[in-house]
Design an enzyme around this catalytic site. Structure first.
Site, PDB file in Angstrom:
ATOM      1  N   LYS A   1      44.561  39.620  57.319  1.00 35.50           N
ATOM      2  CA  LYS A   1      44.601  40.060  58.651  1.00 35.50           C
ATOM      3  C   LYS A   1      43.802  39.044  59.730  1.00 35.50           C
ATOM      4  O   LYS A   1      43.638  39.802  60.572  1.00 35.50           O
ATOM      5  CB  LYS A   1      42.516  40.752  58.513  1.00 35.50           C
ATOM      6  CG  LYS A   1      42.909  42.493  57.250  1.00 35.50           C
ATOM      7  CD  LYS A   1      41.684  43.219  56.932  1.00 35.50           C
ATOM      8  CE  LYS A   1      40.990  42.022  55.769  1.00 35.50           C
ATOM      9  NZ  LYS A   1      39.767  42.910  55.008  1.00 35.50           N
TER      10      LYS A   1
ATOM     11  N   LYS B   1      38.696  37.304  33.034  1.00 36.23           N
ATOM     12  CA  LYS B   1      39.910  36.288  32.884  1.00 36.23           C
ATOM     13  C   LYS B   1      39.788  36.381  31.463  1.00 36.23           C
ATOM     14  O   LYS B   1      40.854  36.311  30.638  1.00 36.23           O
ATOM     15  CB  LYS B   1      39.348  35.425  33.416  1.00 36.23           C
ATOM     16  CG  LYS B   1      39.685  34.439  34.400  1.00 36.23           C
ATOM     17  CD  LYS B   1      38.415  33.375  35.355  1.00 36.23           C
ATOM     18  CE  LYS B   1      39.129  33.542  36.776  1.00 36.23           C
ATOM     19  NZ  LYS B   1      37.817  31.999  36.866  1.00 36.23           N
TER      20      LYS B   1
HETATM   21  N1  HSE Z   1      35.223  32.206  41.876  1.00 37.97           N
HETATM   22  C1  HSE Z   1      36.466  31.489  40.369  1.00 37.97           C
HETATM   23  C2  HSE Z   1      35.501  30.457  39.944  1.00 37.97           C
HETATM   24  C3  HSE Z   1      37.219  31.211  41.116  1.00 37.97           C
HETATM   25  O1  HSE Z   1      34.977  30.398  40.428  1.00 37.97           O
HETATM   26  O2  HSE Z   1      36.195  30.556  38.485  1.00 37.97           O
HETATM   27  C4  HSE Z   1      38.601  31.253  40.552  1.00 37.97           C
HETATM   28  O3  HSE Z   1      39.352  31.943  39.646  1.00 37.97           O
END
Ligand code: HSE
Length: 435
Positions: free
Chosen positions: A46, A206
């Site tokens: 953007k 994750k």
């Molecule tokens: N915000 C994520 C962390 C970045 O602090 O691990 C990496 O995925």
């Protein structure tokens, strides 16, 4: 035979800029390993006016992601915008246009795992996701390929750099939460909306990805029990340390009796455990396989350069496949549509040892009341600590317990929190062995 690979990047933030820098600065090596020249043909964002501190030809910048997705010359689309939409649509449209995809987008992967893997398979293209967990730590490939022979029994991960940085700095530097968070944002660790980190959602995404691969199933964020770190104080960490523990935001998955226990929450883990030494922005994932036993992967889990290391490695991998004419033949993750989902074990049914922090009035009979409620729910006390306080009439009392079912603990704490002597909602942290 094809000998150059055209790449289009969607998202020119910290990770995108670092990836372009690696491709430019290490071009000879990257291209040699890929087996052909890697050319960044387009970069979409953007904002195409702010300098990213790297040399690029301005003509390759565009605000239109579809310049990339619809360009017949583009081989690999690299999605690095984060967030769910429009990233999800870009990935699906790119796959349907026959593009290979590299993405670091854990939120999209956790939510649309089946759709993405199925669309890639249907179109005979690759989707590589190494940067989505642990940034540059090659944990996806290690789990998927290196540990393929194993039944994974458990996963214990510190997979969010921001929260690990906050917990470490609060303890070591005596800084307060807000100050350390600002620091993490400045360093480019935190998500655009840092509540995603703090409330455990990022780690939950994750864990969903790791569990889907490790247990040959499909786990998404809504299957994962998630709690964040916002109630943890430096005092809690000091109290835990006195007992021989550190507090970490742990992402845990365990296969148990045909069910899967998947959760993210702050937990106490022994100072002796390998995960206890994982500090600051470092991440680690500790797997236990039935054949290999425990294995741990460790490295910087957030930050542009680390994530870009995984992104560029994925680009090299796909490029090598394209150049050798085998791209899309072997899916990058084991995936079968309609594979039966493993039942998720409700947290209420799991037994834990607990660290409880009560804030109560300092007067006779208070401890007896707390102990009485715990006893009523069959919860046995393992240790008690009350520090002398100079000021006021409120005191913290720390109790650790033997194993108790979560359901019983919740009932007991609801009752204790209603007592007139209880002055704050009780903090309950689970104690994990990590094995
Ligand atoms: N915000 C994520 C962390 C970045 O602090 O691990 C990496 O995925």
């Amino acid at each position: 035979m094809k000998n150059d690979i055209k790449v289009g990047l969607i998202g020119f933030g910290t990770v995108g800029a670092s990836a372009v820098k690696i491709i430019n600065e290490n071009n000879a090596k990257v291209s040699r390993r890929a087996g052909g020249k890697i050319i960044v043909k387009w970069i979409a964002d953007k904002d195409i006016t702010t300098s990213r501190g790297i040399k690029i030809d301005k003509k390759i910048l565009t605000t239109d992601a579809y310049r990339i997705i619809n360009d017949p010359e583009i081989d690999i689309v690299v999605e690095l915008i984060g967030g769910v939409e429009p990233a999800h649509k870009f990935i699906i449209d790119a796959l349907n246009n026959g593009k290979h995809v590299v993405t670091a987008n854990k939120a999209v992967l956790a939510k649309y795992w089946e759709e993405i893997m199925e669309t890639a398979k249907k179109n005979g293209v690759d989707v590589y996701i190494e940067a989505s967990v642990g940034a540059g730590i090659p944990v996806i490939q290690a789990l998927h390929d290196g540990l393929a022979a194993n039944n994974i029994k458990s996963i214990y991960g510190i997979v969010n750099g921001t929260t690990n940085y906050i917990l470490t700095r609060m303890l070591e530097d005596k800084k307060d939460f807000a100050e350390v968070l600002k620091d993490a944002q400045k360093k480019g660790y935190a998500e655009a909306d840092p509540s995603t980190d703090l409330e455990g959602k990022d780690a939950g995404n994750k864990l969903a990805i790791l569990s889907s691969i490790a247990f040959d199933t499909v786990v998404d964020l809504k299957d994962v029990y998630v709690e964040g770190i916002s109630r943890i104080t430096r005092k809690d960490m000091l109290n835990a340390r006195e007992l021989g523990y550190v507090i970490k935001l742990l992402a845990i998955a365990k296969a148990a009796d045909g069910e899967l226990d998947v959760r993210v929450h702050p937990a106490l883990i022994s100072c002796e455990h390998q995960l206890a030494a994982v500090d600051d922005v470092y991440n680690a994932v500790y797997f236990v396989g039935d054949a290999v036993g425990p294995v741990m992967f460790y490295g910087q889990g957030a930050g542009g350069a680390s994530a870009a290391s995984a992104v560029v490695s994925d680009i090299i991998y796909i490029s090598r496949n394209i150049i050798n004419g085998i791209a899309g033949r072997v899916p990058s993750v084991f995936f079968e549509k309609g594979k039966s989902k493993i039942k998720i074990k409700p947290i209420d049914e799991i037994k834990f040892r607990y660290f409880l922090r009560f804030i109560v009035l300092d007067k006779p009979g208070v401890f007896a009341k707390i102990a009485g409620v715990l006893a009523k729910y069959g919860i046995s006390i393992s240790s008690v600590d009350q520090k002398e306080q100079d000021s006021g009439s409120k005191v913290p009392v720390i109790i650790t317990t033997d194993e108790a079912k979560e359901k019983e603990m919740r009932k007991a704490l609801a009752e204790i929190d209603k007592l007139s002597v209880t002055k704050e909602k009780t903090l309950a942290l689970r104690i994990e062995k990590g094995e």
